[in-house]
Design an enzyme around this catalytic site. Structure first.
Site, PDB file in Angstrom:
ATOM      1  N   LYS A  24       0.841  -1.198   0.000  1.00 35.35           N
ATOM      2  CA  LYS A  24       0.000   0.000   0.000  1.00 35.35           C
ATOM      3  C   LYS A  24       0.871   1.240   0.000  1.00 35.35           C
ATOM      4  O   LYS A  24       1.930   1.256   0.630  1.00 35.35           O
ATOM      5  CB  LYS A  24      -0.901   0.015   1.251  1.00 35.35           C
ATOM      6  CG  LYS A  24      -1.705   1.303   1.445  1.00 35.35           C
ATOM      7  CD  LYS A  24      -2.469   1.283   2.742  1.00 35.35           C
ATOM      8  CE  LYS A  24      -3.217   2.598   2.979  1.00 35.35           C
ATOM      9  NZ  LYS A  24      -3.986   2.602   4.241  1.00 35.35           N
TER      10      LYS A  24
ATOM     11  N   GLU B 203      -8.848  11.745  12.859  1.00 43.01           N
ATOM     12  CA  GLU B 203      -7.978  10.649  13.294  1.00 43.01           C
ATOM     13  C   GLU B 203      -7.041  11.064  14.426  1.00 43.01           C
ATOM     14  O   GLU B 203      -6.223  11.973  14.276  1.00 43.01           O
ATOM     15  CB  GLU B 203      -7.138  10.150  12.108  1.00 43.01           C
ATOM     16  CG  GLU B 203      -6.288   8.934  12.440  1.00 43.01           C
ATOM     17  CD  GLU B 203      -5.615   8.342  11.221  1.00 43.01           C
ATOM     18  OE1 GLU B 203      -4.777   7.447  11.400  1.00 43.01           O
ATOM     19  OE2 GLU B 203      -5.921   8.784  10.096  1.00 43.01           O
TER      20      GLU B 203
END
Length: 546
Positions: free
Chosen positions: A312, A359
């Protein structure tokens, strides 16, 4: 001098007890020094290094000389009150006089000493954003995690600027030097709040070397000159000043006047907030990032993933927004106050980095820690949550983040807890997969150690981390600066709260640079990922009036 020891849920301590307890910003030890004949009761503490407060009088000079005919504030008979409003006004006037005398005494007491003193007094209850209005164009900050205490400040009593690969070590060393020469005093009977350093670090060393980031650097934390705190119970204003800045009656009088001025302006701040929130932005022009360039960058990432180089990589880009006139930072922050995100702002002379990130990177309270994995996204709409939970691509992207956070934290923890399957985090325009993670440290660790261990998570970097960071540095079209970086605060006890700086922009005069990213894995579609970045920018664009 009589020492009165208060009690709390942890039990009653005896007067004069000389142990040195660990401290926490929300649960400090409750030691009150009562000076007979003075009004009101004051609290005095002094830092003596990390995680420690001295619980005895710090100087002989702490003694006040009461008038011979003075009566103890605790022994004085209660007056008969005929008019509640008149009594309230007298009480407020009397308290203000007591606050002034408290400030005057503390400034004189620390004058000329090699020490930084932080004085905290009660303040009017307004939105914390109002302090940015009161501070004018001076450098400042704002920090408000959803549901927690709001903080704002301006000016700089102490600045720690760090750079290079050793920036975390530099930051801890410089902070320790500050804590060792820091004294705190708070008006009233409540324990003083532990002073905090607020700031952030660049996404990577050198990531802030280009515009619009050059004034932010690799890392910068500030002890604000004036700081405002608002929680569910009380509001306070603090002044931080060095002993050498207090030499002479004229200098001390100037600080007292400035503190009184700010308190008066905050008292009027509630009426000014509504007008600021209605600020008109005028004509707005949005210049989105090149779709063709984005597709080319994502296709190159997908080819590298197919070769087995990565699992990723998070790709990011920026958009430019032009306004007819400069925007007020406080107004933008007020319009971002939805959805429980962590709102933040770090203002410099020529620009402000601000946003509302969903977050949290890490929160430390003693040995308890909290973090989360937030990866995998979809736009809001009927059935979108179910589709996101069923998405193989998004579940893979999320699992990579969960596994990597667990791998980094497990060696540091006695216990680590996380859900077996992710839930849904709902924002105004976007849904995310979210897994909350909590734990107990096996041994005391400074929050900066935890930040260094976690950043960058695969939610903003990639897997494997070192290879993904090299790819981002070599191939991404623009430097990230403080976007997707650790931002937050820490104190002398090593506690702190840090977020990942997402959904953010640099606001400079009449223009804004907006940043957004998307996690790229094997099944990613470049065009859908571009659309995802547009969704992530919608709330910020709305707050900017675009």
């Amino acid at each position: 001098m009589e020492i009165i020891q208060d009690s709390d849920e942890r039990g009653t301590r005896t007067a004069g007890q000389a142990d040195r307890p660990s401290i926490h910003p929300d649960e400090p030890p409750r030691l009150v020094l009562f000076i007979p004949g003075s009004s009101p009761v004051h609290t005095f503490y002094r830092y003596a290094g990390e995680n420690t407060l001295l619980r005895e009088p710090t100087e002989r000079g702490i003694m006040l000389q009461p008038r011979a005919d003075a009566t103890s504030a605790l022994e004085a008979p209660a007056p008969t009150i005929r008019s509640r409003s008149r009594a309230r006004r007298r009480a407020e006037t009397g308290r203000q006089g007591d606050v002034d005398r408290f400030v005057e005494y503390q400034l004189a007491r620390h004058a000329g000493r090699d020490r930084m003193v932080v004085l905290t007094v009660p303040a009017p209850r307004v939105e914390a954003e109002a302090l940015l209005d009161v501070g004018g164009r001076r450098a400042g900050f704002f920090w408000h995690p959803g549901g927690g205490a709001a903080h704002a400040g301006f000016g700089a009593a102490h600045v720690i600027q760090v750079c290079g690969p050793g920036r975390f070590g530099q930051l801890r060393l410089e902070a320790e030097r500050l804590w060792r020469r820091l004294a705190v005093a708070r008006y009233g009977a409540d324990p003083p709040l532990a002073p905090r350093l607020f700031g952030g670090l660049a996404f990577d060393v050198g990531a802030a070397a280009d515009e619009p980031w050059t004034q932010f650097g690799d890392g910068c934390f500030v002890l604000p000159r004036f700081s405002y705190r608002r929680d569910a119970r009380r509001t306070t204003l603090s002044l931080a000043v060095r002993g050498e800045e207090l030499a002479g009656r004229t200098a001390r009088a100037a600080w007292r006047r400035e503190l009184r001025r700010l308190l008066a302006e905050l008292a009027d701040g509630g009426r000014a907030e509504t007008e600021a929130a209605r600020e008109a932005t005028g004509d707005v022009r949005v210049h989105p990032p090149s779709r063709r360039r984005w597709i080319g960058e994502v296709e190159a990432i997908l080819a590298a993933i197919a070769r087995g180089d990565f699992a990723k990589i998070v790709a990011a880009h920026s958009a430019l927004v032009d306004f007819a006139a400069p925007l007020e930072v406080s107004s933008v922050l007020r319009r971002l106050a939805t959805g429980g995100a962590i709102r933040f702002a770090f203002r410099r002379r020529h620009g402000t980095f601000l946003g509302a990130t969903p977050e949290r990177l890490i929160r430390r309270r003693g040995r308890r820690i909290e973090t989360e994995a937030l990866a995998g996204s979809i736009g809001r709409g009927d059935g979108c949550g179910a589709r996101l939970l069923a998405s193989v691509k998004d579940r893979l992207e999320h699992r990579l983040v969960v596994d990597e956070i667990r791998r980094r934290l497990e060696p540091l923890c006695r216990e680590l807890s996380l859900e077996a399957a992710p839930g849904i985090r709902e924002l105004r325009d976007v849904l995310h997969l979210r897994t909350p993670i909590t734990g107990t440290l096996a041994a005391p660790r400074h929050v900066l150690d935890l930040v260094e261990a976690l950043h960058p998570t695969p939610a903003v970097g990639g897997v494997p981390t070192s290879s993904a960071m090299r790819w981002i540095d070599e191939h991404e079209s623009g430097r990230r600066g403080w976007y997707a970086s650790p931002i937050g605060w820490f104190d002398a006890a090593g506690d702190g709260d840090f977020a990942v700086a997402l959904r953010s922009c640099v606001l400079r005069g009449s223009e804004a640079h907006l940043y957004a990213g998307a996690g790229i894995v094997a099944d990613s579609d470049p065009r859908l990922e571009y659309h995802e970045t547009e969704l992530k920018q919608r709330a910020l664009l709305a707050a900017l009036g675009a």
